[in-house]
Design a protein around this motif. Structure first.
Motif, PDB file in Angstrom:
ATOM      1  N   ASN A  84      13.840  -3.222   2.914  1.00 58.59           N
ATOM      2  CA  ASN A  84      14.576  -4.068   3.852  1.00 58.59           C
ATOM      3  C   ASN A  84      14.658  -3.345   5.190  1.00 58.59           C
ATOM      4  O   ASN A  84      15.571  -2.559   5.433  1.00 58.59           O
ATOM      5  N   CYS A  85      13.666  -3.588   6.047  1.00 59.57           N
ATOM      6  CA  CYS A  85      13.586  -2.912   7.345  1.00 59.57           C
ATOM      7  C   CYS A  85      13.460  -3.957   8.447  1.00 59.57           C
ATOM      8  O   CYS A  85      12.570  -4.811   8.385  1.00 59.57           O
ATOM      9  N   ASP A  86      14.305  -3.850   9.441  1.00 60.39           N
ATOM     10  CA  ASP A  86      14.308  -4.845  10.512  1.00 60.39           C
ATOM     11  C   ASP A  86      13.237  -4.594  11.562  1.00 60.39           C
ATOM     12  O   ASP A  86      13.045  -5.422  12.457  1.00 60.39           O
ATOM     13  N   TYR A  87      12.523  -3.467  11.484  1.00 62.07           N
ATOM     14  CA  TYR A  87      11.523  -3.167  12.509  1.00 62.07           C
ATOM     15  C   TYR A  87      10.111  -3.612  12.112  1.00 62.07           C
ATOM     16  O   TYR A  87       9.168  -3.456  12.888  1.00 62.07           O
ATOM     17  N   ILE A  88       9.946  -4.173  10.929  1.00 66.42           N
ATOM     18  CA  ILE A  88       8.621  -4.583  10.449  1.00 66.42           C
ATOM     19  C   ILE A  88       8.187  -5.882  11.119  1.00 66.42           C
ATOM     20  O   ILE A  88       8.958  -6.849  11.187  1.00 66.42           O
ATOM     21  N   ASP A  89       6.952  -5.905  11.626  1.00 68.03           N
ATOM     22  CA  ASP A  89       6.417  -7.090  12.302  1.00 68.03           C
ATOM     23  C   ASP A  89       5.844  -8.106  11.327  1.00 68.03           C
ATOM     24  O   ASP A  89       5.886  -9.314  11.584  1.00 68.03           O
ATOM     25  N   ASP A  90       5.268  -7.631  10.219  1.00 65.10           N
ATOM     26  CA  ASP A  90       4.572  -8.541   9.319  1.00 65.10           C
ATOM     27  C   ASP A  90       4.717  -8.044   7.878  1.00 65.10           C
ATOM     28  O   ASP A  90       4.475  -6.861   7.597  1.00 65.10           O
ATOM     29  N   PHE A  91       5.115  -8.928   6.974  1.00 65.08           N
ATOM     30  CA  PHE A  91       5.211  -8.606   5.549  1.00 65.08           C
ATOM     31  C   PHE A  91       4.031  -9.252   4.830  1.00 65.08           C
ATOM     32  O   PHE A  91       3.830 -10.462   4.930  1.00 65.08           O
ATOM     33  N   ILE A  92       3.277  -8.449   4.083  1.00 66.55           N
ATOM     34  CA  ILE A  92       2.126  -9.001   3.379  1.00 66.55           C
ATOM     35  C   ILE A  92       2.101  -8.517   1.935  1.00 66.55           C
ATOM     36  O   ILE A  92       2.749  -7.529   1.576  1.00 66.55           O
ATOM     37  N   ALA A  93       1.335  -9.226   1.113  1.00 66.49           N
ATOM     38  CA  ALA A  93       1.049  -8.811  -0.262  1.00 66.49           C
ATOM     39  C   ALA A  93      -0.459  -8.652  -0.375  1.00 66.49           C
ATOM     40  O   ALA A  93      -1.213  -9.502   0.118  1.00 66.49           O
ATOM     41  N   ILE A  94      -0.920  -7.570  -0.987  1.00 62.45           N
ATOM     42  CA  ILE A  94      -2.360  -7.325  -1.076  1.00 62.45           C
ATOM     43  C   ILE A  94      -2.868  -7.458  -2.508  1.00 62.45           C
ATOM     44  O   ILE A  94      -4.007  -7.113  -2.800  1.00 62.45           O
ATOM     45  N   SER A  95      -2.019  -7.947  -3.392  1.00 65.94           N
ATOM     46  CA  SER A  95      -2.438  -8.216  -4.764  1.00 65.94           C
ATOM     47  C   SER A  95      -1.514  -9.263  -5.369  1.00 65.94           C
ATOM     48  O   SER A  95      -0.347  -9.382  -4.983  1.00 65.94           O
ATOM     49  N   GLY A  96      -2.054 -10.017  -6.308  1.00 68.31           N
ATOM     50  CA  GLY A  96      -1.231 -10.993  -7.016  1.00 68.31           C
ATOM     51  C   GLY A  96      -0.436 -10.380  -8.137  1.00 68.31           C
ATOM     52  O   GLY A  96       0.271 -11.093  -8.859  1.00 68.31           O
ATOM     53  N   ASN A 124       2.627   0.800  21.372  1.00 67.01           N
ATOM     54  CA  ASN A 124       1.601  -0.188  21.043  1.00 67.01           C
ATOM     55  C   ASN A 124       1.225  -0.044  19.567  1.00 67.01           C
ATOM     56  O   ASN A 124       0.166   0.496  19.214  1.00 67.01           O
ATOM     57  N   SER A 125       2.101  -0.504  18.698  1.00 67.21           N
ATOM     58  CA  SER A 125       1.857  -0.361  17.263  1.00 67.21           C
ATOM     59  C   SER A 125       2.192  -1.659  16.530  1.00 67.21           C
ATOM     60  O   SER A 125       3.030  -2.441  16.977  1.00 67.21           O
ATOM     61  N   ARG A 126       1.533  -1.838  15.415  1.00 65.34           N
ATOM     62  CA  ARG A 126       1.788  -3.003  14.558  1.00 65.34           C
ATOM     63  C   ARG A 126       2.350  -2.486  13.238  1.00 65.34           C
ATOM     64  O   ARG A 126       1.681  -1.744  12.525  1.00 65.34           O
ATOM     65  N   LYS A 127       3.565  -2.874  12.933  1.00 64.27           N
ATOM     66  CA  LYS A 127       4.268  -2.360  11.764  1.00 64.27           C
ATOM     67  C   LYS A 127       4.151  -3.363  10.618  1.00 64.27           C
ATOM     68  O   LYS A 127       4.649  -4.479  10.718  1.00 64.27           O
ATOM     69  N   ILE A 128       3.506  -2.942   9.559  1.00 57.57           N
ATOM     70  CA  ILE A 128       3.169  -3.837   8.459  1.00 57.57           C
ATOM     71  C   ILE A 128       3.875  -3.368   7.191  1.00 57.57           C
ATOM     72  O   ILE A 128       3.715  -2.217   6.766  1.00 57.57           O
ATOM     73  N   GLY A 129       4.648  -4.260   6.591  1.00 58.13           N
ATOM     74  CA  GLY A 129       5.333  -3.951   5.340  1.00 58.13           C
ATOM     75  C   GLY A 129       4.629  -4.604   4.164  1.00 58.13           C
ATOM     76  O   GLY A 129       3.927  -5.617   4.325  1.00 58.13           O
ATOM     77  N   PHE A 151       2.059   1.499   8.495  1.00 52.73           N
ATOM     78  CA  PHE A 151       2.203   0.869   7.186  1.00 52.73           C
ATOM     79  C   PHE A 151       3.493   1.351   6.534  1.00 52.73           C
ATOM     80  O   PHE A 151       3.701   2.560   6.369  1.00 52.73           O
ATOM     81  N   VAL A 152       4.335   0.412   6.160  1.00 50.71           N
ATOM     82  CA  VAL A 152       5.632   0.718   5.551  1.00 50.71           C
ATOM     83  C   VAL A 152       5.563   0.344   4.080  1.00 50.71           C
ATOM     84  O   VAL A 152       5.410  -0.829   3.728  1.00 50.71           O
ATOM     85  N   VAL A 153       5.685   1.359   3.213  1.00 50.68           N
ATOM     86  CA  VAL A 153       5.537   1.162   1.772  1.00 50.68           C
ATOM     87  C   VAL A 153       6.799   1.660   1.077  1.00 50.68           C
ATOM     88  O   VAL A 153       7.325   2.721   1.411  1.00 50.68           O
ATOM     89  N   GLY A 154       7.276   0.892   0.118  1.00 50.39           N
ATOM     90  CA  GLY A 154       8.446   1.306  -0.651  1.00 50.39           C
ATOM     91  C   GLY A 154       8.081   2.364  -1.680  1.00 50.39           C
ATOM     92  O   GLY A 154       7.102   2.216  -2.410  1.00 50.39           O
ATOM     93  N   ALA A 155       8.874   3.443  -1.736  1.00 49.73           N
ATOM     94  CA  ALA A 155       8.623   4.539  -2.682  1.00 49.73           C
ATOM     95  C   ALA A 155       9.689   4.556  -3.769  1.00 49.73           C
ATOM     96  O   ALA A 155      10.131   5.616  -4.211  1.00 49.73           O
TER      97      ALA A 155
END
Length: 280
Positions: A245-257, A203-208, A234-238
């Motif tokens: 590029n991950c196929d398991y992410i449920d939602d891709f968002i941007a938190i800044s312009g 029961n998890s929500r995976k956010i990229g 939370f999936v963050v690129g390091a």
């Protein structure tokens, strides 16, 4: 008088710098499989003693206290494409970075700009030093390197304050596959088998996160819409540049312009969750 002549010995071979040969990778892979087999064996006392001895080579991996008295909602971080590549430079193995190994990387036709282990270092500091973690609301951290090696970082690890020591610990981890606490047998960092999805709650929500995402949101409002009974991943690129590029992410968002570093992105996430769960 006869002039003495020295006896010629064997010619000295020219020292070459080696760059992650296939043989080295094969040996690491074989050692990784053997280590995982040992982890599955409940009677592996001798192996545990061996690991305990190996940890003494690195002084002090301290445990950071946290508030774990009550059951609380948790969050998981996954750091993707971390630049943690081991190579033999001269006579020693080192974690490659763009500052110290620029000439070495160019010689081996590699782009120095791609070798930024300091990014994952800053990201881990941002996660583990956050009030969110100290309040006991961080479950764990997973790091996947750009070479596909996956390892787990326990929430109560105290990351070294200097990059040089951090690089030494990462080198030991990738070579020995685990690091335990000082004076204990608990594995604080350990290499694990892929994929990372097998360790994530059902029961998890995976956010990229990506600057290129068309879904621009305010992190505090986004976090408020998620129920507390849902585990947040939370999936963050390091990496220095590019998109995860991950196929398991449920939602891709941007938190800044604007483009942000991994550490600053994580800081915004932790701050939003701290507001949501009233962590001061």
């Amino acid at each position: 008088m006869v002039r003495p002549y020295g006896v010629k010995g064997p010619k000295r071979k020219k020292r070459d710098e080696k760059y992650d040969t296939e043989e080295d990778e094969a040996q690491k892979s074989k050692k990784f499989e053997q280590q995982n087999d040992n982890d599955d064996d409940d009677n592996g006392g001798e192996d545990e003693e061996k690991l305990q001895g190996e940890v003494e080579e690195m002084e002090g991996i301290p445990i950071m206290p946290s508030d774990l008295k009550a059951k609380k909602p948790g969050v998981i971080f996954v750091l993707e494409n971390a630049s943690l590549e081991v190579a033999k430079v001269g006579k020693t193995y080192q974690i490659l970075n763009s500052d110290d190994h620029a000439n070495f990387l160019r010689k081996n036709k590699k782009n120095p700009a791609d070798y930024r282990p300091d990014i994952v270092y800053q990201a881990l500091l941002s996660i583990l030093d956050s009030p969110l973690n100290k309040a006991g609301m961080l479950q764990t951290v997973y790091v996947k390197t750009d070479k596909g090696v996956l390892f787990e970082v326990k929430r109560h690890v105290r990351i070294p304050r200097t990059y040089k020591r951090f690089a030494g610990i990462m080198l030991q981890l990738l070579q020995k596959l685990s690091i335990t606490a000082v004076g204990k047998r608990e594995k604080l960092l350990r290499v694990i088998k892929n994929p990372v999805t097998q360790y994530l709650p059902v029961n998890s929500r995976k956010i990229g996160f990506s600057y290129s995402s068309e879904k621009l949101v305010k992190m505090s409002k986004y976090a408020a819409t998620v129920d507390d009974d849902v585990n947040l991943v939370f999936v963050v690129g390091a990496m220095a540049h590019g998109k995860i590029n991950c196929d398991y992410i449920d939602d891709f968002i941007a938190i800044s312009g604007y483009p942000m570093s991994a550490a600053w992105c994580i800081a915004r996430i932790c701050e939003a969750l701290s507001d949501k769960w009233n962590v001061l």
